[in-house]
Enzyme design. Sequence first.
Site, PDB file in Angstrom:
ATOM      1  N   CYS A   1      -4.496  12.550  13.524  1.00 18.08           N
ATOM      2  CA  CYS A   1      -5.002  11.188  13.266  1.00 18.08           C
ATOM      3  C   CYS A   1      -4.818  10.372  14.531  1.00 18.08           C
ATOM      4  O   CYS A   1      -4.126  10.804  15.458  1.00 18.08           O
ATOM      5  CB  CYS A   1      -4.316  10.615  12.036  1.00 18.08           C
ATOM      6  SG  CYS A   1      -3.210   9.266  12.321  1.00 18.08           S
TER       7      CYS A   1
ATOM      8  N   ASP B   1       5.210   0.354  11.988  1.00 18.25           N
ATOM      9  CA  ASP B   1       4.000  -0.303  11.478  1.00 18.25           C
ATOM     10  C   ASP B   1       3.908  -1.763  11.879  1.00 18.25           C
ATOM     11  O   ASP B   1       2.914  -2.420  11.567  1.00 18.25           O
ATOM     12  CB  ASP B   1       3.927  -0.169   9.954  1.00 18.25           C
ATOM     13  CG  ASP B   1       3.739   1.275   9.503  1.00 18.25           C
ATOM     14  OD1 ASP B   1       3.942   1.550   8.309  1.00 18.25           O
ATOM     15  OD2 ASP B   1       3.428   2.121  10.352  1.00 18.25           O
TER      16      ASP B   1
ATOM     17  N   ARG C   1       0.893  14.318  13.319  1.00 18.70           N
ATOM     18  CA  ARG C   1       1.317  14.086  11.922  1.00 18.70           C
ATOM     19  C   ARG C   1       1.197  15.328  11.039  1.00 18.70           C
ATOM     20  O   ARG C   1       0.497  15.310  10.024  1.00 18.70           O
ATOM     21  CB  ARG C   1       0.554  12.918  11.321  1.00 18.70           C
ATOM     22  CG  ARG C   1       0.722  11.629  12.124  1.00 18.70           C
ATOM     23  CD  ARG C   1       0.052  10.462  11.482  1.00 18.70           C
ATOM     24  NE  ARG C   1       0.745  10.005  10.281  1.00 18.70           N
ATOM     25  CZ  ARG C   1       0.314   8.994   9.520  1.00 18.70           C
ATOM     26  NH1 ARG C   1      -0.816   8.397   9.819  1.00 18.70           N
ATOM     27  NH2 ARG C   1       0.983   8.608   8.464  1.00 18.70           N
TER      28      ARG C   1
ATOM     29  N   LYS D   1       0.846  -1.208   0.000  1.00 14.57           N
ATOM     30  CA  LYS D   1       0.000   0.000   0.000  1.00 14.57           C
ATOM     31  C   LYS D   1       0.876   1.251   0.000  1.00 14.57           C
ATOM     32  O   LYS D   1       0.661   2.188  -0.760  1.00 14.57           O
ATOM     33  CB  LYS D   1      -0.905   0.015   1.230  1.00 14.57           C
ATOM     34  CG  LYS D   1      -1.539   1.375   1.511  1.00 14.57           C
ATOM     35  CD  LYS D   1      -2.326   1.384   2.793  1.00 14.57           C
ATOM     36  CE  LYS D   1      -1.558   1.474   4.051  1.00 14.57           C
ATOM     37  NZ  LYS D   1      -1.118   2.807   4.449  1.00 14.57           N
ATOM     38  N   ASN D   2       1.911   1.265   0.840  1.00 14.28           N
ATOM     39  CA  ASN D   2       2.730   2.462   1.003  1.00 14.28           C
ATOM     40  C   ASN D   2       3.714   2.698  -0.130  1.00 14.28           C
ATOM     41  O   ASN D   2       4.447   3.678  -0.117  1.00 14.28           O
ATOM     42  CB  ASN D   2       3.441   2.435   2.359  1.00 14.28           C
ATOM     43  CG  ASN D   2       2.444   2.591   3.489  1.00 14.28           C
ATOM     44  OD1 ASN D   2       1.278   2.951   3.261  1.00 14.28           O
ATOM     45  ND2 ASN D   2       2.871   2.314   4.698  1.00 14.28           N
TER      46      ASN D   2
ATOM     47  N   ARG E   1      -8.337  -0.804   5.086  1.00 13.07           N
ATOM     48  CA  ARG E   1      -7.563   0.272   4.449  1.00 13.07           C
ATOM     49  C   ARG E   1      -6.221  -0.229   3.941  1.00 13.07           C
ATOM     50  O   ARG E   1      -5.650   0.316   3.007  1.00 13.07           O
ATOM     51  CB  ARG E   1      -7.305   1.405   5.455  1.00 13.07           C
ATOM     52  CG  ARG E   1      -8.545   2.197   5.837  1.00 13.07           C
ATOM     53  CD  ARG E   1      -8.148   3.456   6.554  1.00 13.07           C
ATOM     54  NE  ARG E   1      -7.152   4.192   5.762  1.00 13.07           N
ATOM     55  CZ  ARG E   1      -6.546   5.275   6.232  1.00 13.07           C
ATOM     56  NH1 ARG E   1      -6.810   5.708   7.438  1.00 13.07           N
ATOM     57  NH2 ARG E   1      -5.657   5.908   5.484  1.00 13.07           N
TER      58      ARG E   1
HETATM   59  C1  EPZ Z   1       4.519   6.814   6.386  1.00 10.45           C
HETATM   60  O1  EPZ Z   1       3.718   7.835   6.977  1.00 10.45           O
HETATM   61  C2  EPZ Z   1       3.609   5.589   6.270  1.00 10.45           C
HETATM   62  N1  EPZ Z   1       2.478   5.935   5.428  1.00 10.45           N
HETATM   63  C3  EPZ Z   1       3.120   5.182   7.659  1.00 10.45           C
HETATM   64  O2  EPZ Z   1       2.363   3.979   7.534  1.00 10.45           O
HETATM   65  C4  EPZ Z   1       4.309   4.886   8.534  1.00 10.45           C
HETATM   66  O3  EPZ Z   1       3.877   4.624   9.839  1.00 10.45           O
HETATM   67  C5  EPZ Z   1       5.264   6.107   8.559  1.00 10.45           C
HETATM   68  O4  EPZ Z   1       5.635   6.490   7.231  1.00 10.45           O
HETATM   69  C6  EPZ Z   1       6.541   5.810   9.323  1.00 10.45           C
HETATM   70  O5  EPZ Z   1       7.192   4.699   8.816  1.00 10.45           O
HETATM   71  C7  EPZ Z   1       2.651   5.940   4.078  1.00 10.45           C
HETATM   72  O6  EPZ Z   1       3.714   5.684   3.540  1.00 10.45           O
HETATM   73  C8  EPZ Z   1       1.445   6.278   3.252  1.00 10.45           C
HETATM   74  P1  EPZ Z   1       6.485  10.225   8.455  1.00 10.45           P
HETATM   75  P2  EPZ Z   1       4.240   9.351   6.991  1.00 10.45           P
HETATM   76  O7  EPZ Z   1       6.312  11.498   7.716  1.00 10.45           O
HETATM   77  O8  EPZ Z   1       5.088   9.610   5.816  1.00 10.45           O
HETATM   78  C9  EPZ Z   1       6.723  13.597  11.777  1.00 10.45           C
HETATM   79  C10 EPZ Z   1       0.559   2.499   7.864  1.00 10.45           C
HETATM   80  O9  EPZ Z   1       0.209   1.925   8.905  1.00 10.45           O
HETATM   81  N2  EPZ Z   1       6.557  14.569  10.675  1.00 10.45           N
HETATM   82  O10 EPZ Z   1       7.671   9.406   8.116  1.00 10.45           O
HETATM   83  O11 EPZ Z   1       3.056  10.208   7.230  1.00 10.45           O
HETATM   84  C11 EPZ Z   1       5.491  12.708  11.994  1.00 10.45           C
HETATM   85  O12 EPZ Z   1       4.540  13.346  12.778  1.00 10.45           O
HETATM   86  C12 EPZ Z   1       0.983   3.980   7.938  1.00 10.45           C
HETATM   87  O13 EPZ Z   1       0.598   1.980   6.758  1.00 10.45           O
HETATM   88  C13 EPZ Z   1       6.589  15.909  10.959  1.00 10.45           C
HETATM   89  O14 EPZ Z   1       6.758  16.318  12.117  1.00 10.45           O
HETATM   90  O15 EPZ Z   1       5.157   9.347   8.298  1.00 10.45           O
HETATM   91  C14 EPZ Z   1       6.097  11.476  12.641  1.00 10.45           C
HETATM   92  O16 EPZ Z   1       6.239  11.679  13.998  1.00 10.45           O
HETATM   93  C15 EPZ Z   1       0.701   4.595   9.254  1.00 10.45           C
HETATM   94  N3  EPZ Z   1       6.414  16.793   9.925  1.00 10.45           N
HETATM   95  C16 EPZ Z   1       7.454  11.374  11.960  1.00 10.45           C
HETATM   96  O17 EPZ Z   1       7.751  12.670  11.424  1.00 10.45           O
HETATM   97  C17 EPZ Z   1       6.235  16.382   8.627  1.00 10.45           C
HETATM   98  O18 EPZ Z   1       6.085  17.215   7.726  1.00 10.45           O
HETATM   99  C18 EPZ Z   1       7.531  10.353  10.842  1.00 10.45           C
HETATM  100  O19 EPZ Z   1       6.425  10.538  10.021  1.00 10.45           O
HETATM  101  C19 EPZ Z   1       6.215  15.003   8.358  1.00 10.45           C
HETATM  102  C20 EPZ Z   1       6.382  14.107   9.397  1.00 10.45           C
END
Ligand code: EPZ
Length: 422
Positions: free
Chosen positions: A109, A297, A114, A11-12, A389
């Site tokens: 969320c 995850d 996030r 999915k990702n 999802r």
């Molecule tokens: C991706 O989410 C995945 N989703 C998530 O999978 C996964 O948990 C996550 O990466 C971490 O591995 C997809 O790829 C669609 P991040 P993403 O930006 O990109 C902070 C699942 O279960 N952050 O790497 O949204 C954020 O809050 C899902 O399949 C900021 O502060 O995660 C978090 O604490 C859930 N500002 C950390 O960084 C930003 O602009 C990592 O988030 C972006 C992120």
Amino acid sequence: MLGTIRVSGAKNAALPAMAAALLTDEPVTLENIPQVRDIETTRKLLAAMGAEVELGYGRAQHRTTICARNLTSPEASYELVKQMRASSLVLGPLLARCGRARVSLPGGCAIGARPIDLHIKGLEQLGAKITQDHGYVEATADRLKGGEISFEKITVTGTEDLLMAATLADGESVLHNCAREPEVADLAELLNKMGALIEGAGTPTIRVKGVGKLHGAKHRIIPDRIEAGTFIIAGALTGGDMNIAGCEPAHLDVLIAKLHEVGVKTAQSADTVRVMGDGPFKASDIITQEYPGFPTDMQAQYMALATQAEGTSVITENIFENRFMHVSELMRMGANIRIEGRRAIVRGKTPLSAAAVLASDLRASASLLLAALVAEGESIIDRVYHIDRGYEHIEEKLKGVGAQIRRIGEILPKKAAAPSRV
Ligand code: EPZ
């Protein structure tokens, strides 16, 4: 559970790949697309912008062809973004292709705040003018300019968003402190097939030489390592002999190494991981980290296993500030877990008893399903739209290897979602 269970496409990896199709006016065909709810939401998102999105059916049901020749409105509405925060992945491609984009801010969320501030900061560093108004990000740029970006924090979709934007920028971009997830490398592979000039994807530093135009391409999405990991733990917990087929074992190294420490026996071949035997399991701590560290995850699913391990497992969640929603539900099934800030202390082995439980997010629902497979009696998991999802036909797949699981009632709209008996 006995037999072979097949893993679907990731999915990702599929979500950013579908967004990447916005970068060209030619058709992009993607194979191994999982049939999960987030793909359907992305199809609606792209179609609302004017893109033609053909989702295959029958033998072609895991294929989609997207043609974004006529993008009439480069906008991602709140209605769709609130269903799936990964919709923010269209921001970079729309801005790069159309010079403007209007994308709803995702909002909070279940697992954390996030924000997408790092996406916005990065695009501004490539010369975009960005304002936020009425819950929307409004971005404009005649043509993005290549530049140097250092992510303050490693972000998966942030890296993917900027990577896509930089492909059509004027000049070279260098991205530092990038996410190294296999899904990022898979996206770069697709973009290079579309004519982009990207080097270093999968490492902390990615170089992108901007080009004037991208063209169509065909690409097969990588297998879903999180779905594979979930099934490996299902096999271990239920003491069977299972083959998890169609996966990429190399993407599961850290998980498999941890499971060996716990006492899970596995064997692997080119695209299959075999999991055998049912313990005993011994407790072992985990700390979630960015790839190649232990994936956040898989944290909830690992916790289900930890309830059946002898001793105390300390689970530290470093990526998201609120990713223990499954704990109280596991405790309803008899698990012994205490939360201290970002740490969950799991004492085992504790026999679990079936209960009616509530899914709160995608991976939490997978954890409850795993626990129900070893709990005494029949459990009912409510709000399984969360699991739909990101897991394709999970009950049919698990039934295929001997699980006693059935969905109760039809897949209904969220509000009326029927509970599922396991
Ligand atoms: C991706 O989410 C995945 N989703 C998530 O999978 C996964 O948990 C996550 O990466 C971490 O591995 C997809 O790829 C669609 P991040 P993403 O930006 O990109 C902070 C699942 O279960 N952050 O790497 O949204 C954020 O809050 C899902 O399949 C900021 O502060 O995660 C978090 O604490 C859930 N500002 C950390 O960084 C930003 O602009 C990592 O988030 C972006 C992120």
